[in-house]
Design an enzyme around this catalytic site. Structure first.
Site, PDB file in Angstrom:
ATOM      1  N   GLU A 156      -5.252  -8.486   1.076  1.00 23.91           N
ATOM      2  CA  GLU A 156      -5.761  -8.185   2.426  1.00 23.91           C
ATOM      3  C   GLU A 156      -7.234  -7.854   2.351  1.00 23.91           C
ATOM      4  OE1 GLU A 156      -3.989  -5.092   4.819  1.00 23.91           O
ATOM      5  OE2 GLU A 156      -1.962  -5.753   4.308  1.00 23.91           O
ATOM      6  N   GLU A 190       0.796  -1.236   0.000  1.00 26.03           N
ATOM      7  CA  GLU A 190       0.000   0.000   0.000  1.00 26.03           C
ATOM      8  C   GLU A 190       0.831   1.291   0.000  1.00 26.03           C
ATOM      9  OE1 GLU A 190      -2.952   0.121   3.059  1.00 26.03           O
ATOM     10  OE2 GLU A 190      -4.077  -1.542   2.232  1.00 26.03           O
TER      11      GLU A 190
HETATM   12  C1  NOJ Z   1      -3.714  -2.303   5.524  1.00 26.35           C
HETATM   13  C2  NOJ Z   1      -2.330  -2.463   6.063  1.00 26.35           C
HETATM   14  O1  NOJ Z   1      -1.544  -3.118   5.115  1.00 26.35           O
HETATM   15  C3  NOJ Z   1      -2.265  -3.214   7.381  1.00 26.35           C
HETATM   16  O2  NOJ Z   1      -0.985  -3.079   7.881  1.00 26.35           O
HETATM   17  C4  NOJ Z   1      -3.330  -2.682   8.325  1.00 26.35           C
HETATM   18  O3  NOJ Z   1      -3.242  -3.265   9.570  1.00 26.35           O
HETATM   19  C5  NOJ Z   1      -4.683  -2.923   7.696  1.00 26.35           C
HETATM   20  N1  NOJ Z   1      -4.755  -2.133   6.490  1.00 26.35           N
HETATM   21  C6  NOJ Z   1      -5.873  -2.565   8.602  1.00 26.35           C
HETATM   22  O4  NOJ Z   1      -5.946  -1.210   8.797  1.00 26.35           O
END
Ligand code: NOJ
Length: 503
Positions: free
Chosen positions: A410, A219
């Site tokens: 994710e 991200e």
């Molecule tokens: C995306 C991130 O990659 C991760 O590190 C984070 O914990 C999650 N979003 C939830 O916010």
């Protein structure tokens, strides 16, 4: 250990023949206990899942099912065995940056408990584990001297996965930049492209024989936007020019990183992950709709297009967000080409929908977000809107690009959990997964090239500036004792995934 001292104890006490009787009796008891637990566990998992017909088989046999985590959020051991500090070790020490002034010094102690976590992942039936490497555990100062203990640690994690039959998927950069490099400007210093390249080169040469699935970055929109524009995340920098500089360097480093992996591991499966959201106008009244549609276009450029399009050879989305033109001042000859890299897969990470309206109070973007709370819609504990259709729509949006393979790297939700009699009942999380997976399946059945899904997250962990309050895990962690309990949602997955083999 336990068994040996048990045998010795009986040898001393009562002589050889009695030992065998006792061992047999002991084994009988043990196997009965395991059998009872396993049957209970399976039946319970089945019961949780019976509410829906959804099962993994519907996604096809080659679909990847995994769970994910990230080094700073789980490892702990922040200054152990030669690790150097990262920007998060530094940032969490500052006042008023993190909820409850918490930090990842210990986190879920994955550094010492990775075996247990990988075993639980396997118990739930997942075949893939996504984790990240902490750059400053390998290079304590970011470049130069290598920390062999850190190198060894990731060998152990990889070997543990492989011997459990779990495929390791590694993210090279999940936000924990070595502090030593931040002191030289971090992502705003163009030299970071070569610092990062050296780190990628080392890791891929070191682990490339065992690991074939790699993600260059996690991200970039989040770590650049929150870390170099808004100052909410480490390193806490602010301002549009830092943001643009860091954006350009991150995009270049991402493409160069991809090339380096390809060079060192020709048969690697290479990707990078991107946060993405469906974006809708706030007002439907024709009087305002076209204004809000302009806001949607700009938000979409910033949140969905900015980091993926340069790699696809489309350049920065200046057409939709003219303020991005200023990024050109950081270009050097050849950059247009260097930004391109054909990833084998694109990792999509979807957590919420964004609803926006035109605003004159937000320079450059001229758009503001109307929160889920203001709209009174269903949310999780971080006030992210629960909006499964957004997953479908964003997959469709990305499918229009020239992308052969999409992996949902994710997706997940934080809800309040509580432990009762060693169980964690989390029906809202189960419902979340059912509804999101249905939407992914719908997109897949319509031809979108989605071939994998990773739950965020394997265990509860350190949620950046929100500290330990938001719990995203399939496994509950008691942060005082480090005791792990698989939540009902984990049991739900166990049954959902076991159907894969039955069909
Ligand atoms: C995306 C991130 O990659 C991760 O590190 C984070 O914990 C999650 N979003 C939830 O916010």
């Amino acid at each position: 250990m336990y068994k040996i001292s048990f045998i010795n104890y009986f040898k001393r006490k009562s002589g050889i023949s009695k030992i065998y009787i006792t061992i047999n009796f002991f084994h009988l008891l043990l196997f009965t206990a395991i059998y009872i637990c396993k049957t209970g566990f399976d039946a319970y998992a089945q019961e949780l899942k019976d509410s829906t017909d959804l099962n993994a088989a519907l996604f096809g046999t080659n679909f990847k099912w995994g769970a994910a985590c990230a080094s700073y959020q789980v490892e702990g051991a922040w200054n152990i065995d030669g690790k150097g500090p990262s920007i998060w070790d530094n940032f969490t020490q500052k006042k008023r940056k993190i909820h409850n002034h918490e930090n990842g010094d210990i986190a879920t102690d994955f550094y010492h408990r990775y075996k247990e976590d990988i075993a639980l992942l396997k118990d739930m039936g997942f075949g893939v584990f996504r984790f990240s490497i902490s750059w400053s555990r390998i290079f304590p100062e970011g470049t130069g001297k290598i920390n062999l203990k850190g190198v060894e640690f990731y060998h152990h994690v990889i070997d543990e996965c492989l011997s459990a039959g779990i495929e390791p998927w590694i993210t090279l950069y999940h936000w924990d930049l070595p502090q030593a490099l931040e002191e030289k400007g971090g992502w705003t210093n163009r030299e970071i492209i070569s610092w990062f390249n050296d780190y990628v080169s080392f890791c891929t040469k070191e682990y490339g024989d065992k690991v074939k699935n790699w993600m260059v970055m996690n991200e970039p929109a989040a770590f650049v936007g929150l870390g170099y524009m808004l100052g909410y995340h480490a390193p806490g920098k602010k301002g549009p020019y830092k943001f643009l500089k860091a954006t350009h360097h991150a995009c270049l480093a991402m493409a160069e990183g991809g090339r380096m992996i390809r060079k060192n591991i020709p048969d690697a499966n290479i990707g990078s992950t991107f946060s993405c959201s469906q974006i809708d106008p706030y007002r439907n009244d024709p009087k305002y709709r076209y204004k809000d549609m302009g806001a949607v276009k700009r938000m979409n450029a910033l949140l969905n297009r900015l980091y993926v399009e340069p790699s696809l050879g489309l350049g920065y989305p200046v057409d939709a967000l003219p303020a991005l033109k200023r990024i050109k001042r950081y270009f050097e000859p050849g950059d247009e080409d260097r930004l391109k890299f054909k990833f084998d897969f694109i990792g999509l990470q979807n957590y919420f929908r964004v609803v926006t309206k035109k605003s004159l109070f937000t320079p450059f973007l001229w758009a503001k977000q109307i929160s889920a709370e203001q709209r009174g819609v269903q949310m999780n504990e971080m006030k992210f809107e629960v909006y499964p259709e957004g997953m479908y729509n964003i997959i469709k949006q990305f499918s229009k690009y020239d992308i052969d393979n999409i992996i949902i790297t994710e997706n997940g939700a934080c809800f309040k959990d509580s432990v009762e009699n060693n169980r964690v009942h989390d029906p809202k999380r189960i419902n979340f997964f059912e509804r999101y997976l249905e939407q992914i399946l719908k997109a897949k059945n319509e031809g979108a090239p989605v071939n994998g899904y990773f739950v965020w997250s394997l265990t509860d962990n350190f949620e950046w500036s929100e500290g330990y309050d938001p719990r995203f895990g399939l496994i509950h962690v008691d942060f005082k004792t480090q005791k792990r309990i698989i939540k009902d949602s984990g049991h739900w997955f166990q049954s959902f995934l076991s159907d894969k083999e039955n069909k």
